[in-house]
Every structure is written in C-alpha cells, then in structure tokens.
Design an enzyme around this catalytic site. Structure first.
Site, PDB file in Angstrom:
ATOM      1  N   SER A 150       0.845  -1.208   0.000  1.00 15.76           N
ATOM      2  CA  SER A 150       0.000   0.000   0.000  1.00 15.76           C
ATOM      3  C   SER A 150       0.872   1.246   0.000  1.00 15.76           C
ATOM      4  CB  SER A 150      -0.888   0.012   1.241  1.00 15.76           C
ATOM      5  OG  SER A 150      -1.516   1.269   1.361  1.00 15.76           O
TER       6      SER A 150
ATOM      7  N   TYR B 277      -2.647  -1.026  10.298  1.00 22.76           N
ATOM      8  CA  TYR B 277      -2.620  -1.293   8.849  1.00 22.76           C
ATOM      9  C   TYR B 277      -1.247  -0.938   8.275  1.00 22.76           C
ATOM     10  CZ  TYR B 277      -4.085  -1.148   3.934  1.00 22.76           C
ATOM     11  OH  TYR B 277      -4.199  -1.372   2.579  1.00 22.76           O
TER      12      TYR B 277
HETATM   13  N1  LIG Z   1      -8.727  -0.289  -1.596  1.00 24.32           N
HETATM   14  C1  LIG Z   1      -7.649   0.471  -1.443  1.00 24.32           C
HETATM   15  O1  LIG Z   1      -7.693   1.716  -1.482  1.00 24.32           O
HETATM   16  C2  LIG Z   1      -6.317  -0.178  -1.199  1.00 24.32           C
HETATM   17  C3  LIG Z   1      -5.179   0.649  -1.173  1.00 24.32           C
HETATM   18  C4  LIG Z   1      -3.943   0.081  -0.965  1.00 24.32           C
HETATM   19  C5  LIG Z   1      -3.817  -1.285  -0.802  1.00 24.32           C
HETATM   20  N2  LIG Z   1      -4.948  -2.068  -0.816  1.00 24.32           N
HETATM   21  C6  LIG Z   1      -4.777  -3.509  -0.630  1.00 24.32           C
HETATM   22  O2  LIG Z   1      -5.395  -4.190  -1.699  1.00 24.32           O
HETATM   23  C7  LIG Z   1      -5.733  -5.502  -1.271  1.00 24.32           C
HETATM   24  C8  LIG Z   1      -7.180  -5.800  -1.695  1.00 24.32           C
HETATM   25  O3  LIG Z   1      -8.015  -4.963  -0.919  1.00 24.32           O
HETATM   26  P1  LIG Z   1      -9.418  -4.418  -1.446  1.00 24.32           P
HETATM   27  O4  LIG Z   1      -9.367  -2.958  -1.304  1.00 24.32           O
HETATM   28  O5  LIG Z   1      -9.759  -5.025  -2.728  1.00 24.32           O
HETATM   29  O6  LIG Z   1     -10.364  -4.937  -0.254  1.00 24.32           O
HETATM   30  P2  LIG Z   1     -11.544  -6.008  -0.208  1.00 24.32           P
HETATM   31  O7  LIG Z   1     -12.535  -5.750  -1.269  1.00 24.32           O
HETATM   32  O8  LIG Z   1     -11.973  -6.010   1.214  1.00 24.32           O
HETATM   33  O9  LIG Z   1     -10.804  -7.384  -0.570  1.00 24.32           O
HETATM   34  C9  LIG Z   1     -10.039  -8.084   0.354  1.00 24.32           C
HETATM   35  C10 LIG Z   1      -9.890  -9.502  -0.148  1.00 24.32           C
HETATM   36  O10 LIG Z   1      -9.055 -10.224   0.766  1.00 24.32           O
HETATM   37  C11 LIG Z   1      -9.730 -11.418   1.145  1.00 24.32           C
HETATM   38  N3  LIG Z   1      -9.362 -11.803   2.511  1.00 24.32           N
HETATM   39  C12 LIG Z   1      -9.380 -11.021   3.607  1.00 24.32           C
HETATM   40  N4  LIG Z   1      -9.041 -11.746   4.683  1.00 24.32           N
HETATM   41  C13 LIG Z   1      -8.820 -13.010   4.233  1.00 24.32           C
HETATM   42  C14 LIG Z   1      -8.440 -14.217   4.865  1.00 24.32           C
HETATM   43  N5  LIG Z   1      -8.243 -14.297   6.189  1.00 24.32           N
HETATM   44  N6  LIG Z   1      -8.306 -15.333   4.117  1.00 24.32           N
HETATM   45  C15 LIG Z   1      -8.536 -15.272   2.780  1.00 24.32           C
HETATM   46  N7  LIG Z   1      -8.877 -14.171   2.123  1.00 24.32           N
HETATM   47  C16 LIG Z   1      -9.015 -13.040   2.852  1.00 24.32           C
HETATM   48  C17 LIG Z   1     -11.206 -11.062   1.051  1.00 24.32           C
HETATM   49  O11 LIG Z   1     -11.997 -12.225   0.849  1.00 24.32           O
HETATM   50  P3  LIG Z   1     -12.931 -12.914   1.961  1.00 24.32           P
HETATM   51  O12 LIG Z   1     -13.420 -11.849   2.876  1.00 24.32           O
HETATM   52  O13 LIG Z   1     -13.968 -13.568   1.127  1.00 24.32           O
HETATM   53  O14 LIG Z   1     -12.018 -13.889   2.634  1.00 24.32           O
HETATM   54  C18 LIG Z   1     -11.232 -10.228  -0.234  1.00 24.32           C
HETATM   55  O15 LIG Z   1     -11.273 -11.058  -1.352  1.00 24.32           O
HETATM   56  C19 LIG Z   1      -5.519  -5.541   0.237  1.00 24.32           C
HETATM   57  O16 LIG Z   1      -4.274  -6.147   0.524  1.00 24.32           O
HETATM   58  C20 LIG Z   1      -5.473  -4.058   0.602  1.00 24.32           C
HETATM   59  O17 LIG Z   1      -4.742  -3.815   1.777  1.00 24.32           O
HETATM   60  C21 LIG Z   1      -6.192  -1.550  -1.018  1.00 24.32           C
END
Ligand SMILES: NC(=O)c1ccc[n+]([C@@H]2O[C@H](COP(=O)([O-])OP(=O)(O)OC[C@H]3O[C@@H](n4cnc5c(N)ncnc54)[C@H](OP(=O)(O)O)[C@@H]3O)[C@@H](O)[C@H]2O)c1
Length: 258
Positions: free
Chosen positions: A138, A151
């Site tokens: 991130s 985080y």
């Molecule tokens: N959105 C942003 O602005 C942003 C910015 C920087 C970095 N990121 C990073 O991008 C990545 C994706 O995030 P997102 O924004 O797309 O959020 P999201 O929609 O909440 O997706 C998170 C994903 O991780 C899975 N997950 C969470 N805990 C898990 C576990 N214990 N076992 C297996 N799967 C798990 C969730 O699936 P289930 O709940 O079905 O398990 C879901 O598919 C993350 O690493 C986040 O930190 C996001």
C-alpha cells in the site's frame, strides 16, 4: 504456436481489487487458482471462465489450510508461474483507547498469512516458467497517517518482507514486484468516512497492474498524480511529516466509525 497460459495463484479474489484482477487476468486467458473465504464469487468466476479456474478457497490465516492449498495446486498443475498475494484487511486504531488485538488481527491477515502463502508457493514457483511473485502492499507506507498504526505496520512489514525476499530469490531468477496502490474504490475503502483523494475504480487499478506485470517492475505505484504528490512528502524530515500528519487528525478519531 499458441502460448501456454500462465498458471497464477491469486489471493483475495472474492471482492474489490482481487476480483477485478481475476477478471482482467482471466480475460487475457491466464489460468487462475483463486483463494478467499467467500466461495460464492469464486464459483461465479469458475462458471464464467470454464477450464481456467482452480478453486482453492479458505482462510489464509490458517497455516494448515494454506499448506493444503499448496498441495491442491501441485496436484492440479504441478507448478506455478506467478503468485499475486492480494488478500488483506484494514482496521483503524483509536490511540485514546489503544487496542492491541487490532494489531493481532490485521497483522495476522496481512503479514502472517502472506508468509504462509509464500511458504506454500515457493516450491511451486521453483518448478514454474519465468516465476514471478507479486505482493499488494500500500502507498500508506510512504507517510505515517493517523489511525493507520496497525494497517501501516502490517504493510510496512510486508514491504520489507518482499524487498528482502527479492534479494534472496534473485539468484534463483524469481522476480518480486511490490504493488503500492493509493485509494481504490472497494468494499475495504467504502467503510472509510474521510476524504480519499484521487480514488480510482477497482477495474482501473486492476488494468493498471495487469498492463505492467509482464515487465516485472520492482514496484507498481499508482495513481501517478497521487504518487507524484506523495513521493516528495515521503522524503521530508520526520518533523515535517509530523506537522502534515497532525493536520489530518480529527478531533474525535472514532466519531462516525462503524
Ligand atoms: N482499496 C484500497 O484503497 C487499497 C489501497 C492500498 C492497498 N490495498 C490492498 O489491496 C488488497 C485488496 O483490498 P481491497 O481494497 O480489494 O479490499 P476487499 O474488497 O476487502 O478485498 C479483500 C480480499 O481479501 C480477502 N481476505 C481477507 N481476509 C482473508 C483471509 N483471512 N483469508 C482469505 N482471504 C481473505 C477477502 O476475501 P474474503 O473476505 O472472502 O475472505 C477479499 O477477497 C488488500 O491487501 C489491501 O490492503 C487496497
């Protein structure tokens, strides 16, 4: 002769950025092993892209389950060409009521689970073609932001893990890329109640990443304008970073939080 499809393990494929990455990679013809706890969205992708999807669902904080996923991928494919560790979570900290259990939860999901996945993936990558390991970290690691203690710590740990692993894996020709998104519109950020400048859609973010993955850069940081503003701030002395951070602190940090 048609190119053999790449065999990719993608985690966190049930929503947000991971789901958009799955869609973009499947459209390109890649074969994906998909992990997340919610199986519904993974089944949907399997139905839409028959023959391209291997379902390896589960809780990635469960070390035994992750080892079993490694065995399932080996039995199905024998090897992996790419791994994209995208699964993650975010919880904010209220410094006035500091709760160490938030750290346990966030670091278990973002950092420990990634190490379990690496352990399962490396033997398979060693048997793969032009192996490539990618981690979604991130942009938060560029600047200390209020309430992001857990985080940010998890993502800073991840960054170090992958940058260090890159050094160790270089002699085995396993490339390592760190992805550093700014704000992306996903279920994770839809919970936020503060301004998120230059936020982009999950589809745009996925397209940006997929277009660059082939070149195996050390880092994919975006959106460009957001990074152009953030990068100089990240080089400032700690005193100036503190001044910037203090301007972002709210009077009641948890007011309005779910
Ligand atoms: N959105 C942003 O602005 C942003 C910015 C920087 C970095 N990121 C990073 O991008 C990545 C994706 O995030 P997102 O924004 O797309 O959020 P999201 O929609 O909440 O997706 C998170 C994903 O991780 C899975 N997950 C969470 N805990 C898990 C576990 N214990 N076992 C297996 N799967 C798990 C969730 O699936 P289930 O709940 O079905 O398990 C879901 O598919 C993350 O690493 C986040 O930190 C996001």
């Amino acid at each position: 002769m048609a190119e053999t499809p790449r065999r990719i393990w993608l985690t966190g494929a049930s929503s947000g950025l991971g789901e958009a990455l799955a869609e973009a990679l499947l459209q390109q013809g890649a074969h994906l092993a998909l992990s997340a706890r919610s199986e519904g969205p993974l089944h949907l992708l399997e139905r839409r892209f028959p023959g391209q999807v291997l379902l390896v669902p589960g809780d990635l904080t469960d070390h035994d389950r992750v080892k079993a996923i490694g065995v399932e991928i080996e039995q199905a494919w024998g090897a992996l060409d790419s791994v994209i560790l995208n699964a993650g979570t975010c919880e904010y900290v209220n410094a006035k009521e500091f709760d160490a259990l938030i750290f346990e939860r966030v670091i278990r999901t973002n950092l420990f689970a990634s190490s379990y996945c690496i352990e399962a993936a490396l033997p398979l990558l060693r048997k793969g073609i032009r192996p490539h390991l990618t981690d979604v970290a991130s942009a938060v690691t560029y600047l200390p932001l209020p309430r992001s203690e857990a985080y940010g710590a998890s993502k800073a740990g991840l960054r170090y893990l992958f940058e260090s692993l890159r050094v160790d894996l270089a002699q085995e020709h396993i490339d390592v890329t760190v992805v550093s998104p700014g704000f992306v519109d996903t279920p994770l950020t839809q919970k936020n109640d503060f301004p998120m400048p230059m936020m982009i859609s999950a589809e745009d973010a996925a397209r940006h990443i997929v277009e660059r993955l082939d070149k195996r850069p050390l880092e994919i940081a975006f959106p460009a304008l957001f990074m152009a503003a953030l990068w100089p701030l990240s080089r400032l002395p700690a005193k100036l970073k503190l001044i910037i951070g203090k301007r972002m602190v709210r009077q009641d940090p948890m007011e309005g939080d779910a």
